[in-house]
Motif scaffolding. Structure first.
Motif: not given
Lengths: 123, 123
Positions: A14-16, A22-26, B6-7, B11-14
């Motif tokens: 979840f941190q990642a 990092r999401r865009s890399m995924v 928005p993304n 971020d905040r949720i993860f």
DNA sequence: TCAATAGTCAAGCAGTTGCTTAACTATTTC
DNA sequence: GAAATAGTTAAGCAACTGCTTGACTATTGA
């Protein structure tokens, strides 16, 4: 009661995922393998920064990479994604079961004595 | 108005889910509403610390709370969970589509010149 | 009215994160 | 074999996190 086995792996996954870069890399890797430079190209940051994000993704098992010549090729490792998805899905179904029980309770009860707290604006 | 998430919301949720304490609070709330003290009871930390975790969960919309008398009652707000789940599911299906395409490619191609790069042993 | 209960606010602190730059190694390519 | 390419390492730094303690407010029950 409930024994909490601290799940450091979920912490890391979840941190990642808590970072847009990092999401865009995924998102990129989900379409196929890519080199570190491929991953870095659309990102407005230095190559070492991209490497550090990559290390985070590898440390939690979301991504794997290997080096061939001078090129490091990265690819997604979907088990981690699935673990995170399953944790969330588990909570959601738990919540939905709760709703079902509440529905049963309301159906079996003349009036609902349960009182919701302070008014919240249901947007 | 626009129902655009928005993304940075993701971020905040993860980020919120990246903490075992907060996940345990979500697990508790998924079974039904609870007061701050209820949430704090199984946790080995001070009440202000629990409050701060609660604020993180509220800031990203995973939890809502309201105060009635001196008791603040918290309950889950499942939309945030769903948004996170959907992001992951979207990536996973994207990856699975890629596998399908790879399968088609391999089926249409006499030989697969696949070169698996060396794996790095991350210690 | 007094004390217990439930929660809140604010400051502070150690550890972590996300980035930078500079210097470096290893592999092609010309 | 020199230069370009691809990646790596290390140090440093500002901002953020997760927690603490101490002092505080508001509500409830005797």
């Amino acid at each position: 009661m409930v024994k909490y086995v601290p799940n450091y792996e979920l912490d890391r996954i979840f941190q990642a995922l808590a970072d847009e870069t990092r999401r865009s890399m995924v998102e990129r890797l989900v379409r196929g393998p890519a080199s570190v430079s491929d991953l870095a190209r659309p990102l407005e940051m230095s190559l070492p920064a991209v490497m550090q994000h990559l290390q985070v993704l590898e440390a939690c098992g979301l991504v794997r990479s290997g080096k061939s010549g001078r090129v490091r090729t990265c690819h997604i490792q979907p088990e981690g994604l699935r673990a995170a998805e399953e944790w969330i899905a588990g909570r959601r179904t738990s919540w939905e079961r709760g709703l079902d029980r509440l529905g049963d309770y309301l159906a079996d009860t003349p009036q609902a004595p349960d009182q919701a707290p302070e008014n919240r604006s249901t947007s």
